[in-house]
Design a protein around this motif. Structure first.
Motif: not given
Length: 118
Positions: A75, A103, A105, A107, A112-114, A116
Motif C-alpha cells: 500500500r 501494510d 493488501a 485480495e 480483501q485482507h490487510i 499490517t
C-alpha cells in the motif's frame, strides 16, 4: 474351503485406458488445452495446472477460466505479486510488511485482507 479352479487364476480382460489428463480452458482465447505436455515432458505432476496458468498469464496477460489468483500489493510502494495459492501469498505479504514496515493488501475473489507492519 473350496479347491481353486482354473477360472480363479485367469487374468481379467484388458480395459480401455483411462484418459485422466487434466484440461484447461480460456474463454477469452477461445481455446482448451490438455496438459499432457506439462505432465509427460515437464513432469510437473500435481503442479501442472498451476504452472500452465502462470505461463498462460505470463504470455497473455490474463489467467485461464476458473483461476482466481491471490494478489498481494504493497500500500506504500509499487511492489506486489500474484500467486495461485494462499500460503505463498500470505508469506510474501508478511515478509514484505516485516522488512519494509509497509501494510500489504491481499485480495482473492471478492475478499480483501490487510497485513499490517509489526
Amino acid at each position: 474351503m473350496s479347491t481353486p479352479s482354473d477360472d480363479d487364476f485367469q487374468t481379467p480382460p484388458p480395459t480401455a485406458p483411462i484418459d485422466d489428463t487434466p484440461t484447461v480452458s480460456c474463454s477469452r482465447c477461445g481455446n482448451e488445452w490438455d496438459l499432457a505436455y506439462e505432465l509427460d515432458e515437464l513432469q510437473l505432476g500435481n503442479q501442472s495446472v498451476e504452472q500452465f496458468a502462470l505461463d498462460h498469464h505470463r504470455h497473455t496477460g490474463h489467467f485461464p477460466d476458473d483461476v482466481k489468483p491471490w494478489v498481494v500489493s504493497c500500500r506504500r510502494c509499487p511492489d506486489g505479486e500474484q500467486f495461485l495459492s494462499e500460503g505463498p501469498a500470505r508469506r510474501w505479504a508478511r515478509t514484505h510488511a516485516r522488512h519494509t514496515r509497509h501494510d500489504v493488501a491481499i485480495e482473492h475473489a471478492d475478499e480483501q485482507h490487510i497485513v499490517t507492519a509489526e
